[in-house]
Design an enzyme around this catalytic site. Structure first.
Site, PDB file in Angstrom:
ATOM      1  CB  ALA A  64      -0.892  -0.029   1.233  1.00 38.77           C
ATOM      2  N   GLY A 110       0.699  -4.955   1.018  1.00 41.50           N
ATOM      3  CA  GLY A 110      -0.568  -4.967   0.287  1.00 41.50           C
ATOM      4  C   GLY A 110      -0.440  -5.560  -1.106  1.00 41.50           C
ATOM      5  CD  GLU A 113      -2.039  -7.651   3.187  1.00 41.10           C
ATOM      6  OE1 GLU A 113      -1.737  -6.492   2.834  1.00 41.10           O
ATOM      7  OE2 GLU A 113      -2.467  -7.921   4.316  1.00 41.10           O
ATOM      8  CD  GLU A 133       2.248  -5.576   5.596  1.00 44.27           C
ATOM      9  OE1 GLU A 133       3.052  -6.513   5.829  1.00 44.27           O
ATOM     10  OE2 GLU A 133       1.319  -5.672   4.772  1.00 44.27           O
TER      11      GLU A 133
HETATM   12  C1  HXC Z   1       5.140   4.391  -1.313  1.00 42.93           C
HETATM   13  C2  HXC Z   1       7.011   3.408  -2.204  1.00 42.93           C
HETATM   14  C3  HXC Z   1       6.631   2.162  -1.668  1.00 42.93           C
HETATM   15  C4  HXC Z   1       5.399   2.080  -0.924  1.00 42.93           C
HETATM   16  C5  HXC Z   1       8.475   1.910  -2.714  1.00 42.93           C
HETATM   17  N1  HXC Z   1       8.158   3.204  -2.834  1.00 42.93           N
HETATM   18  N2  HXC Z   1       7.570   1.250  -2.009  1.00 42.93           N
HETATM   19  N3  HXC Z   1       6.251   4.503  -2.023  1.00 42.93           N
HETATM   20  N4  HXC Z   1       4.701   3.239  -0.772  1.00 42.93           N
HETATM   21  N5  HXC Z   1       4.930   0.944  -0.413  1.00 42.93           N
HETATM   22  C6  HXC Z   1       8.902   4.233  -3.539  1.00 42.93           C
HETATM   23  C7  HXC Z   1      10.152   4.674  -2.779  1.00 42.93           C
HETATM   24  O1  HXC Z   1       9.828   5.621  -1.799  1.00 42.93           O
HETATM   25  C8  HXC Z   1      10.991   5.246  -3.893  1.00 42.93           C
HETATM   26  O2  HXC Z   1      10.532   6.533  -4.197  1.00 42.93           O
HETATM   27  C9  HXC Z   1      10.648   4.343  -5.082  1.00 42.93           C
HETATM   28  O3  HXC Z   1       9.391   3.732  -4.759  1.00 42.93           O
HETATM   29  C10 HXC Z   1      11.673   3.263  -5.307  1.00 42.93           C
HETATM   30  O4  HXC Z   1      11.873   2.569  -4.075  1.00 42.93           O
HETATM   31  P1  HXC Z   1      13.328   2.330  -3.443  1.00 42.93           P
HETATM   32  O5  HXC Z   1      13.120   2.060  -1.999  1.00 42.93           O
HETATM   33  O6  HXC Z   1      14.256   3.433  -3.813  1.00 42.93           O
HETATM   34  O7  HXC Z   1      13.756   1.016  -4.233  1.00 42.93           O
HETATM   35  P2  HXC Z   1      14.686  -0.172  -3.724  1.00 42.93           P
HETATM   36  O8  HXC Z   1      15.884   0.363  -3.005  1.00 42.93           O
HETATM   37  O9  HXC Z   1      14.891  -1.062  -4.905  1.00 42.93           O
HETATM   38  O10 HXC Z   1      13.820  -0.952  -2.617  1.00 42.93           O
HETATM   39  C11 HXC Z   1      12.644  -1.622  -3.023  1.00 42.93           C
HETATM   40  C12 HXC Z   1      11.813  -2.022  -1.785  1.00 42.93           C
HETATM   41  C13 HXC Z   1      11.570  -0.778  -0.905  1.00 42.93           C
HETATM   42  C14 HXC Z   1      12.573  -3.092  -0.988  1.00 42.93           C
HETATM   43  C15 HXC Z   1      10.500  -2.642  -2.287  1.00 42.93           C
HETATM   44  O11 HXC Z   1      11.040   0.279  -1.731  1.00 42.93           O
HETATM   45  C16 HXC Z   1      10.606  -0.996   0.202  1.00 42.93           C
HETATM   46  O12 HXC Z   1      10.932  -1.565   1.253  1.00 42.93           O
HETATM   47  N6  HXC Z   1       9.352  -0.519   0.050  1.00 42.93           N
HETATM   48  C17 HXC Z   1       8.342  -0.598   1.064  1.00 42.93           C
HETATM   49  C18 HXC Z   1       7.794  -1.996   1.190  1.00 42.93           C
HETATM   50  C19 HXC Z   1       6.745  -2.080   2.284  1.00 42.93           C
HETATM   51  O13 HXC Z   1       7.011  -1.777   3.471  1.00 42.93           O
HETATM   52  N7  HXC Z   1       5.518  -2.447   1.910  1.00 42.93           N
HETATM   53  C20 HXC Z   1       4.411  -2.531   2.857  1.00 42.93           C
HETATM   54  C21 HXC Z   1       3.681  -1.213   2.922  1.00 42.93           C
HETATM   55  S1  HXC Z   1       2.403  -1.209   4.137  1.00 42.93           S
HETATM   56  P3  HXC Z   1      11.593   7.752  -4.457  1.00 42.93           P
HETATM   57  O14 HXC Z   1      10.703   8.937  -4.637  1.00 42.93           O
HETATM   58  O15 HXC Z   1      12.496   7.812  -3.291  1.00 42.93           O
HETATM   59  O16 HXC Z   1      12.296   7.327  -5.729  1.00 42.93           O
HETATM   60  C22 HXC Z   1       1.155  -2.118   3.455  1.00 42.93           C
HETATM   61  C23 HXC Z   1      -0.054  -2.267   4.341  1.00 42.93           C
HETATM   62  C24 HXC Z   1      -1.163  -2.988   3.622  1.00 42.93           C
HETATM   63  O17 HXC Z   1       1.228  -2.581   2.373  1.00 42.93           O
HETATM   64  C25 HXC Z   1      -2.488  -2.668   4.213  1.00 42.93           C
HETATM   65  C26 HXC Z   1      -3.489  -2.216   3.159  1.00 42.93           C
HETATM   66  C27 HXC Z   1      -3.924  -0.765   3.232  1.00 42.93           C
END
Ligand code: HXC
Length: 259
Positions: A64, A110, A113, A133
Site C-alpha cells: 500500500a 498490500g 495480499e 509491514e
Molecule cells: C510508497 C514506495 C513504496 C510504498 C516503494 N516506494 N515502495 N512509495 N509506498 N509501499 C517508492 C520509494 O519511496 C521510492 O521513491 C521508489 O518507490 C523506489 O523505491 P526504493 O526504496 O528506492 O527502491 P529499492 O531500493 O529497490 O527498494 C525496493 C523495496 C523498498 C525493498 C521494495 O522500496 C521498500 O521496502 N518498500 C516498502 C515496502 C513495504 O514496506 N511495503 C508494505 C507497505 S504497508 P523515491 O521517490 O524515493 O524514488 C502495506 C499495508 C497494507 O502494504 C495494508 C493495506 C492498506
C-alpha cells in the site's frame, strides 16, 4: 494526472496492469479504485471469461502507498481512512470470474495480499513475496495474516509477519503460494495463456467451481461439502452440462454457450 492502471482485452480475457513505476506500483487509493473498477467491469461483461492482473517486471506492487498512511494518527482516524481502502482487496476476493495475478519483482505488503486475493499466481523467477509491514511499525491489514497462514502454515507465516522475511519465487512455488515460476520474459504470456485456457471452459461451471474452492478456505469441511454439493447439482440445470456430456459421447469438442 497520468493513467496508472491500464485496461485491455485479449479475446475473452480482460487484462488490468498497474503502471506506477516511480513508486514501484505502490497501491494508492486511486490505483486500487481503478483496479477494482476495471476488474469489476470485466466481471459483469459477458464477453469476458477470465482476467489477468499484472504489474511491471520490477514490481507487481511494493505495498500500500506508505505516503497515504504516514500522516494517519489514532485508531479512529486509521479506521476511517483505511477501511474504505481495504474494501478494495475484499472486492477482489468477491469477483465471480477467475483472476490470475501475473507477478514479477516485489509483491510486498498490500502487493502480496493483492496477489493472494487473486485465484492463481504466475510468478517470474525474480519475484519476492513478503509481509514487511512490521518493519514500518504496523502489520498486514488487507488479509495477509489470514490468507498467508492458510497457505504456508503457522510457523512460516509467523516468521514472515514478525520479521519481514521474504520468500523467493522458488520458495513460493514449493509452498503452494504460486502456481508456477517462469523466466521473466514469459511471466505475462504464461499468465495470459492460463487465463485463455480457463476462458475456453464452460463459464458457469468455472464460476461455480471457483466459488466452491474459495468456500473451502472459509468454512468447516461439512459446510463446504454441502456448498459444493448444491453448486454441483445446480450445474445440471445448464445447457453447457447437456452439451458437454453429449459432446463427450459424440467424440467432439463441446461448444459452450454459458447458458
Ligand atoms: C510508497 C514506495 C513504496 C510504498 C516503494 N516506494 N515502495 N512509495 N509506498 N509501499 C517508492 C520509494 O519511496 C521510492 O521513491 C521508489 O518507490 C523506489 O523505491 P526504493 O526504496 O528506492 O527502491 P529499492 O531500493 O529497490 O527498494 C525496493 C523495496 C523498498 C525493498 C521494495 O522500496 C521498500 O521496502 N518498500 C516498502 C515496502 C513495504 O514496506 N511495503 C508494505 C507497505 S504497508 P523515491 O521517490 O524515493 O524514488 C502495506 C499495508 C497494507 O502494504 C495494508 C493495506 C492498506
Amino acid at each position: 494526472m497520468a493513467q496508472e492502471v491500464l485496461v485491455e482485452t485479449d479475446g475473452s480475457v480482460g487484462i488490468v496492469t498497474i503502471d506506477r513505476p516511480q513508486a514501484l506500483n505502490a497501491l494508492s487509493l486511486r490505483v486500487m479504485e481503478d483496479v477494482t473498477a476495471a476488474l469489476g467491469g470485466f466481471d459483469l461483461n459477458p464477453a469476458i471469461h477470465a482476467m489477468v492482473l499484472a504489474g511491471s517486471p520490477r514490481a507487481f506492487a511494493a505495498g500500500a502507498d506508505i505516503a497515504d498512511m504516514k500522516s494517519i494518527s489514532g485508531a479512529p482516524a486509521a479506521d476511517k481512512a483505511l477501511a474504505h481502502h481495504l474494501s478494495h482487496w475484499d472486492a477482489i476476493g468477491l469477483l465471480k470470474k477467475p483472476v490470475i495475478a501475473a507477478v514479477s519483482g516485489f509483491a510486498l505488503g498490500g502487493g502480496c495480499e493483492l496477489a493472494m486475493a487473486c485465484d492463481m499466481i504466475v510468478a517470474s523467477e525474480t519475484s519476492f513475496f513478503g509481509q514487511p509491514e512490521v518493519l514500518i511499525g504496523v502489520m498486514a491489514g488487507a488479509g495477509g495474516t489470514q490468507r498467508l497462514t492458510k497457505i504456508v502454515g503457522k510457523a512460516l507465516s509467523m516468521e514472515m509477519h514478525l520479521t519481514g522475511r521474504r520468500l523467493t519465487a522458488r520458495e513460493a512455488l514449493a509452498l503452494g503460494v504460486v502456481n508456477r515460476v517462469v523466466p521473466i520474459e514469459s511471466y505475462l504470456s504464461e499468465a495470459k495463456k492460463l487465463a485463455h485456457q480457463i476462458a475456453a471452459q464452460p463459464p458457469l461451471a468455472v464460476q461455480a467451481a471457483k466459488a466452491s474452492v474459495r468456500h473451502a478456505l472459509d468454512s468447516s469441511l461439512s459446510e463446504g461439502l454441502l456448498f459444493e454439493r448444491q453448486s454441483f447439482f445446480r450445474l445440471f440445470d445448464t445447457q453447457d452440462q447437456k452439451e458437454g456430456m453429449k459432446a463427450f459421447f459424440e467424440k467432439r469438442k463441446p461448444i459452450w454457450t454459458g447458458q
